[in-house]
Design a protein around this motif. Structure first.
Motif, PDB file in Angstrom:
ATOM      1  N   PRO A  93      58.101  14.334  39.735  1.00 36.67           N
ATOM      2  CA  PRO A  93      58.290  12.977  39.202  1.00 36.67           C
ATOM      3  C   PRO A  93      57.884  12.813  37.744  1.00 36.67           C
ATOM      4  O   PRO A  93      58.122  11.768  37.151  1.00 36.67           O
ATOM      5  N   ALA A  94      57.242  13.842  37.162  1.00 36.29           N
ATOM      6  CA  ALA A  94      56.791  13.796  35.753  1.00 36.29           C
ATOM      7  C   ALA A  94      55.827  12.637  35.511  1.00 36.29           C
ATOM      8  O   ALA A  94      55.892  11.959  34.484  1.00 36.29           O
ATOM      9  N   GLU A  95      54.918  12.452  36.460  1.00 34.91           N
ATOM     10  CA  GLU A  95      53.907  11.395  36.332  1.00 34.91           C
ATOM     11  C   GLU A  95      52.496  11.952  36.498  1.00 34.91           C
ATOM     12  O   GLU A  95      51.571  11.230  36.836  1.00 34.91           O
ATOM     13  N   GLY A  96      52.332  13.248  36.280  1.00 34.26           N
ATOM     14  CA  GLY A  96      51.030  13.873  36.407  1.00 34.26           C
ATOM     15  C   GLY A  96      50.897  14.679  37.684  1.00 34.26           C
ATOM     16  O   GLY A  96      51.699  14.544  38.617  1.00 34.26           O
ATOM     17  N   SER A  97      49.868  15.513  37.735  1.00 34.40           N
ATOM     18  CA  SER A  97      49.734  16.464  38.839  1.00 34.40           C
ATOM     19  C   SER A  97      49.483  15.782  40.181  1.00 34.40           C
ATOM     20  O   SER A  97      50.009  16.223  41.209  1.00 34.40           O
ATOM     21  N   THR A  98      48.690  14.703  40.197  1.00 34.60           N
ATOM     22  CA  THR A  98      48.428  14.027  41.465  1.00 34.60           C
ATOM     23  C   THR A  98      49.711  13.468  42.059  1.00 34.60           C
ATOM     24  O   THR A  98      50.008  13.658  43.247  1.00 34.60           O
ATOM     25  N   ALA A  99      50.507  12.794  41.241  1.00 30.55           N
ATOM     26  CA  ALA A  99      51.780  12.244  41.711  1.00 30.55           C
ATOM     27  C   ALA A  99      52.720  13.357  42.156  1.00 30.55           C
ATOM     28  O   ALA A  99      53.453  13.212  43.146  1.00 30.55           O
ATOM     29  N   ASN A 100      52.701  14.477  41.452  1.00 28.51           N
ATOM     30  CA  ASN A 100      53.573  15.601  41.803  1.00 28.51           C
ATOM     31  C   ASN A 100      53.188  16.179  43.163  1.00 28.51           C
ATOM     32  O   ASN A 100      54.039  16.410  44.032  1.00 28.51           O
ATOM     33  N   PHE A 101      51.894  16.402  43.387  1.00 28.23           N
ATOM     34  CA  PHE A 101      51.450  16.942  44.669  1.00 28.23           C
ATOM     35  C   PHE A 101      51.738  15.972  45.814  1.00 28.23           C
ATOM     36  O   PHE A 101      52.174  16.392  46.904  1.00 28.23           O
ATOM     37  N   LEU A 102      51.502  14.684  45.613  1.00 27.67           N
ATOM     38  CA  LEU A 102      51.747  13.720  46.678  1.00 27.67           C
ATOM     39  C   LEU A 102      53.237  13.600  46.986  1.00 27.67           C
ATOM     40  O   LEU A 102      53.633  13.481  48.149  1.00 27.67           O
ATOM     41  N   ALA A 103      54.066  13.634  45.948  1.00 33.06           N
ATOM     42  CA  ALA A 103      55.516  13.580  46.173  1.00 33.06           C
ATOM     43  C   ALA A 103      55.984  14.798  46.956  1.00 33.06           C
ATOM     44  O   ALA A 103      56.824  14.691  47.863  1.00 33.06           O
ATOM     45  N   GLY A 133      51.749   7.517  52.074  1.00 36.46           N
ATOM     46  CA  GLY A 133      52.760   7.398  51.031  1.00 36.46           C
ATOM     47  C   GLY A 133      52.449   8.166  49.765  1.00 36.46           C
ATOM     48  O   GLY A 133      51.300   8.522  49.497  1.00 36.46           O
ATOM     49  N   GLU A 134      53.489   8.391  48.987  1.00 37.29           N
ATOM     50  CA  GLU A 134      53.338   9.165  47.757  1.00 37.29           C
ATOM     51  C   GLU A 134      52.962   8.319  46.546  1.00 37.29           C
ATOM     52  O   GLU A 134      52.646   8.852  45.479  1.00 37.29           O
ATOM     53  N   SER A 135      52.978   7.000  46.691  1.00 37.80           N
ATOM     54  CA  SER A 135      52.672   6.120  45.555  1.00 37.80           C
ATOM     55  C   SER A 135      51.202   5.736  45.493  1.00 37.80           C
ATOM     56  O   SER A 135      50.821   4.843  44.725  1.00 37.80           O
ATOM     57  N   VAL A 136      50.376   6.400  46.293  1.00 38.99           N
ATOM     58  CA  VAL A 136      48.935   6.133  46.288  1.00 38.99           C
ATOM     59  C   VAL A 136      48.362   6.402  44.896  1.00 38.99           C
ATOM     60  O   VAL A 136      48.646   7.437  44.291  1.00 38.99           O
ATOM     61  N   GLU A 137      47.554   5.499  44.400  1.00 38.93           N
ATOM     62  CA  GLU A 137      46.966   5.664  43.062  1.00 38.93           C
ATOM     63  C   GLU A 137      45.522   6.146  43.158  1.00 38.93           C
ATOM     64  O   GLU A 137      44.615   5.570  42.558  1.00 38.93           O
TER      65      GLU A 137
END
Length: 360
Positions: A121-131, A229-233
């Motif tokens: 998603p190109a939003e950082g490593s945490t977002a990438n792993f969750l996606a 979910g993958e949108s967890v912040e």
């Protein structure tokens, strides 16, 4: 780590699309000192022809970003696992170096069933792993997070799967371990802290004890992460996994045996935090409120999945949220009574200090 003798000769790598046609292939390859050092790649021919009983399949969830320096060595270490039933799902977050070329090179030798390549998603490593964790098309018995720059010990997956198989399939279960610290050239420089206390939600609220690079989890844990979910912040994917799985009645195991060579280098997003300088930096971050901001983010994420958390742990969560708002004396007393803790006495002094100055 011992490498197998069966290898394949590395061909010259292709030029990247859009590169200057006046550049030679040799000129492009020359800067890849780390890549060339670990080539030829590990062949899977002997693995494919090995006879063994059916084994649980592990999906290796690898996220990459500007990974060309160490990626090949990490891929080779996965190929030499004593647990041979694995496949790599690589999600690249927009690298503009040779990361994709290296992944494609390995894929051309190992096949798409062993390594598949996807865009993050190109939003950082945490977002990438969750996606990547939440992808519905990834089907496996177990799931392992993998960083791009580490080296797995040969028995990493075997040890993790052996413990996970002792847990009933319907119970979310997460395995993590200690790590051996190495420098950029894989030279031993130490170990991550050795934790003695049992993993728990009361610990997870204020500390992440196992790096994502060591984590392996079962399908029930993966289903739980997908429900969240993958949108967890949350702050990081590994800390989130520890909090969510322990908070929702799952089991977490910390293996004191190092299963990963955790590479420390100048581009680490997060280091091991074991040096005096690193500890001083963490104290400075605590004093300036960074730790409190992390706790705020994690608590906000937990509130969104409150319905998944066990009744007992909802009480722990509410107590923690409440004590953070009390006057100084009550904060310290209620923190002690709550049982919320870090793994070491130094760490517990740290959270007491944080509570004292309203940085918890």
């Amino acid at each position: 780590m011992t490498r197998p003798q069966t290898t394949e000769t590395a061909p010259q790598m292709p030029r990247r699309a859009g590169s200057d046609p006046s550049l030679t292939v040799a000129g492009l390859v020359a800067p890849w000192e780390e890549f060339r050092r670990v080539i030829p790649l590990v062949s899977l021919k002997s693995l494919l022809h090995r006879t063994h009983p059916p084994l649980p399949k592990v999906a290796v969830l690898m996220c990459t970003m500007q990974a060309q320096r160490f990626l090949a060595e990490q891929l080779n270490s996965i190929a030499t696992q004593t647990h041979p039933s694995w496949s790599i799902w690589a999600s690249d977050d927009g690298s503009d170096d040779f990361t994709h070329d290296i992944l494609a090179y390995y894929q051309s030798h190992w096949g798409e069933e062993r390594i598949s390549i996807h865009e993050g998603p190109a939003e950082g490593s945490t977002a990438n792993f969750l996606a990547l964790t939440c992808r519905a098309d990834i089907d496996a018995d177990y799931f392992a997070y993998a960083d791009q720059d580490d080296i797995w010990e040969a028995d990493k997956l075997e040890r993790a799967v052996a413990w996970l198989q002792t847990i009933p399939a319907h119970i979310p279960a997460l395995y993590g371990s200690r790590t051996q610290l190495v420098d950029a050239r894989n030279q031993h420089i130490g170990y991550s802290p050795l934790f003695q206390k049992e993993p728990s939600f009361r610990n997870a609220l204020v500390q992440s004890i196992a790096g994502g690079n060591t984590m392996v989890f079962n399908r029930a844990a993966r289903d739980l992460l997908r429900r969240a979910g993958e949108s967890v912040e949350a702050v990081t994917h590994d800390w989130w996994a520890y909090m969510l799985i322990s908070g929702c009645g799952g089991l977490v195991h910390y293996d004191p045996h190092p299963t990963v060579r955790y590479r420390q280098h100048d581009t680490n997003q997060f280091g091991a935090n074991v040096s005096v300088r690193a500890q001083a930096r963490r104290v400075n971050q605590l004093l300036h409120g960074r730790f409190r901001n992390w706790i705020d983010a994690n608590l906000s994420a937990l509130d969104k999945v409150r319905h998944l958390i066990t009744p007992e742990n909802r009480k722990v969560l509410d107590e923690f949220k409440s004590l953070r708002k009390r006057w100084v004396g009550a904060r310290l007393v209620r923190l002690r009574r709550s049982g919320i803790h870090r793994q070491t006495w130094v760490g517990n002094v740290g959270i007491a200090l944080a509570a004292l100055i309203r940085r918890l």
